[in-house]
Design a protein around this motif. Structure first.
Motif, PDB file in Angstrom:
ATOM      1  N   ARG A   1       0.834  -1.207   0.000  1.00  0.00           N
ATOM      2  CA  ARG A   1       0.000   0.000   0.000  1.00  0.00           C
ATOM      3  C   ARG A   1       0.867   1.254   0.000  1.00  0.00           C
ATOM      4  O   ARG A   1       0.568   2.241  -0.693  1.00  0.00           O
ATOM      5  N   ALA A   2       1.939   1.238   0.775  1.00  0.00           N
ATOM      6  CA  ALA A   2       2.839   2.393   0.817  1.00  0.00           C
ATOM      7  C   ALA A   2       3.488   2.630  -0.539  1.00  0.00           C
ATOM      8  O   ALA A   2       3.586   3.776  -1.006  1.00  0.00           O
ATOM      9  N   MET A   3       3.946   1.557  -1.187  1.00  0.00           N
ATOM     10  CA  MET A   3       4.597   1.701  -2.491  1.00  0.00           C
ATOM     11  C   MET A   3       3.624   2.212  -3.539  1.00  0.00           C
ATOM     12  O   MET A   3       3.943   3.131  -4.306  1.00  0.00           O
ATOM     13  N   PHE A   4       2.445   1.631  -3.594  1.00  0.00           N
ATOM     14  CA  PHE A   4       1.473   2.047  -4.605  1.00  0.00           C
ATOM     15  C   PHE A   4       0.992   3.475  -4.362  1.00  0.00           C
ATOM     16  O   PHE A   4       0.609   4.165  -5.302  1.00  0.00           O
ATOM     17  N   ALA A   5       0.989   3.920  -3.109  1.00  0.00           N
ATOM     18  CA  ALA A   5       0.618   5.301  -2.813  1.00  0.00           C
ATOM     19  C   ALA A   5       1.691   6.270  -3.276  1.00  0.00           C
ATOM     20  O   ALA A   5       1.393   7.405  -3.673  1.00  0.00           O
ATOM     21  N   GLU A   6       2.942   5.831  -3.244  1.00  0.00           N
ATOM     22  CA  GLU A   6       4.060   6.692  -3.627  1.00  0.00           C
ATOM     23  C   GLU A   6       4.350   6.644  -5.120  1.00  0.00           C
ATOM     24  O   GLU A   6       4.782   7.645  -5.708  1.00  0.00           O
ATOM     25  N   VAL A   7       4.134   5.498  -5.739  1.00  0.00           N
ATOM     26  CA  VAL A   7       4.484   5.292  -7.147  1.00  0.00           C
ATOM     27  C   VAL A   7       3.249   4.814  -7.898  1.00  0.00           C
ATOM     28  O   VAL A   7       2.644   3.811  -7.513  1.00  0.00           O
ATOM     29  N   ASP A   8       2.907   5.501  -8.973  1.00  0.00           N
ATOM     30  CA  ASP A   8       1.733   5.102  -9.774  1.00  0.00           C
ATOM     31  C   ASP A   8       2.162   3.996 -10.742  1.00  0.00           C
ATOM     32  O   ASP A   8       2.461   4.248 -11.903  1.00  0.00           O
ATOM     33  N   LEU A   9       2.156   2.761 -10.243  1.00  0.00           N
ATOM     34  CA  LEU A   9       2.631   1.646 -11.043  1.00  0.00           C
ATOM     35  C   LEU A   9       1.679   1.320 -12.189  1.00  0.00           C
ATOM     36  O   LEU A   9       2.112   0.798 -13.226  1.00  0.00           O
ATOM     37  N   HIS A  10       0.428   1.619 -12.031  1.00  0.00           N
ATOM     38  CA  HIS A  10      -0.498   1.376 -13.138  1.00  0.00           C
ATOM     39  C   HIS A  10      -0.254   2.376 -14.273  1.00  0.00           C
ATOM     40  O   HIS A  10      -0.368   2.024 -15.453  1.00  0.00           O
ATOM     41  N   ALA A  11       0.123   3.602 -13.935  1.00  0.00           N
ATOM     42  CA  ALA A  11       0.507   4.567 -14.977  1.00  0.00           C
ATOM     43  C   ALA A  11       1.780   4.108 -15.680  1.00  0.00           C
ATOM     44  O   ALA A  11       1.920   4.274 -16.902  1.00  0.00           O
ATOM     45  N   MET A  12       2.711   3.539 -14.917  1.00  0.00           N
ATOM     46  CA  MET A  12       3.919   2.963 -15.511  1.00  0.00           C
ATOM     47  C   MET A  12       3.550   1.873 -16.517  1.00  0.00           C
ATOM     48  O   MET A  12       4.078   1.833 -17.643  1.00  0.00           O
ATOM     49  N   ASN A  13       2.622   1.019 -16.118  1.00  0.00           N
ATOM     50  CA  ASN A  13       2.212  -0.065 -17.011  1.00  0.00           C
ATOM     51  C   ASN A  13       1.494   0.470 -18.241  1.00  0.00           C
ATOM     52  O   ASN A  13       1.585  -0.117 -19.331  1.00  0.00           O
ATOM     53  N   ASP A  14       0.787   1.597 -18.092  1.00  0.00           N
ATOM     54  CA  ASP A  14       0.128   2.205 -19.250  1.00  0.00           C
ATOM     55  C   ASP A  14       1.148   2.593 -20.317  1.00  0.00           C
ATOM     56  O   ASP A  14       0.868   2.484 -21.515  1.00  0.00           O
ATOM     57  N   VAL A  15       2.322   3.047 -19.892  1.00  0.00           N
ATOM     58  CA  VAL A  15       3.369   3.395 -20.852  1.00  0.00           C
ATOM     59  C   VAL A  15       3.781   2.170 -21.659  1.00  0.00           C
ATOM     60  O   VAL A  15       3.967   2.235 -22.877  1.00  0.00           O
ATOM     61  N   VAL A  16       3.919   1.045 -20.987  1.00  0.00           N
ATOM     62  CA  VAL A  16       4.250  -0.215 -21.665  1.00  0.00           C
ATOM     63  C   VAL A  16       3.134  -0.598 -22.626  1.00  0.00           C
ATOM     64  O   VAL A  16       3.388  -0.963 -23.787  1.00  0.00           O
ATOM     65  N   ASP A  17       1.898  -0.492 -22.167  1.00  0.00           N
ATOM     66  CA  ASP A  17       0.758  -0.875 -23.008  1.00  0.00           C
ATOM     67  C   ASP A  17       0.609   0.027 -24.231  1.00  0.00           C
ATOM     68  O   ASP A  17       0.013  -0.386 -25.235  1.00  0.00           O
ATOM     69  N   GLN A  18       1.147   1.234 -24.155  1.00  0.00           N
ATOM     70  CA  GLN A  18       1.092   2.152 -25.290  1.00  0.00           C
ATOM     71  C   GLN A  18       2.258   1.964 -26.258  1.00  0.00           C
ATOM     72  O   GLN A  18       2.349   2.679 -27.255  1.00  0.00           O
ATOM     73  N   GLY A  19       3.129   1.005 -25.970  1.00  0.00           N
ATOM     74  CA  GLY A  19       4.220   0.700 -26.875  1.00  0.00           C
ATOM     75  C   GLY A  19       5.601   0.968 -26.331  1.00  0.00           C
ATOM     76  O   GLY A  19       6.598   0.750 -27.024  1.00  0.00           O
TER      77      GLY A  19
END
Length: 206
Positions: free
Chosen positions: A33-51
């Motif tokens: 929970r602390a990590m996900f609150a500090e780092v938007d890992l789903h936004a990171m994954n969106d970059v991968v999904d966009q190519g």
């Protein structure tokens, strides 16, 4: 009208995708929970999904947050442990549709690199008539362009497409284009939909 083709999402329809559950197992819920609150890992994954390049994207994000560097790198290094397991009943439904001669497509937010990893691990991903993968297309759901690209390439009119996805916003975007839709919550609900639409018999969907 009866559907002429079926379009599957992949994550949480054919393969479970629950990164939070993976990290809960690895580092504990509190740390996750602390990590996900500090780092938007789903936004990171969106970059991968966009190519975006899979390894470079994950490792670059890891370097920006040294406190969580090793944990973030797990998103790349142990990706198959996050994207698991397959959802067996959904896979059986995919194959039952194929056996009936129904055209079946994938429309999925997936990276180029992650798709290369997933397809050998999950052979059913190679069984679609065509897979529309966001990383290769440069656009992700629910942007209208990704639906338009599928329409242009699949040979079926929008109203002839039956689409299932676990995210309401993706379903809404497809419905806005005239697609028939089913919000995926459980494979049995999807099976019932396919029977109701006349694409499978109850025995096929069992």
């Amino acid at each position: 009208m009866n559907p002429g083709a079926v379009v599957f999402d992949v994550g949480n329809v054919l393969i479970e995708w629950q990164p939070e559950a993976f990290y809960d197992r690895e580092i504990g819920e509190s740390a996750r929970r602390a990590m996900f609150a500090e780092v938007d890992l789903h936004a990171m994954n969106d970059v991968v999904d966009q190519g975006g390049d899979f390894r470079q994207t994950i490792y670059d994000w890891a370097e920006r947050t040294p406190r969580w560097r090793d944990e973030i790198r797990l998103w790349h290094d142990r990706w198959l442990d996050i994207a698991r397991p397959e959802i067996p009943q959904s896979v059986r439904l995919l194959r039952a549709l194929k056996a009936r001669g129904v055209p079946v497509f994938a429309l999925t937010n997936f990276g180029i690199g992650t798709w290369q990893i997933a397809t050998p691990a999950y052979p059913f991903l190679t069984e679609f008539d065509q897979a529309f993968v966001s990383g290769h297309m440069g656009v992700t759901k629910p942007a209208p362009g990704i639906y338009r690209m599928l329409e242009e390439r699949c040979g079926h009119r929008p109203e002839a497409l039956l689409f299932t996805d676990d995210r309401a916003e993706n379903i809404a975007a497809a419905a806005a284009r005239g697609w028939q839709t089913h919000l995926f919550e459980h494979p049995q609900g999807w099976a019932d939909c396919l029977v109701a639409k006349g694409l499978l018999t109850p025995d096929d969907a069992g």
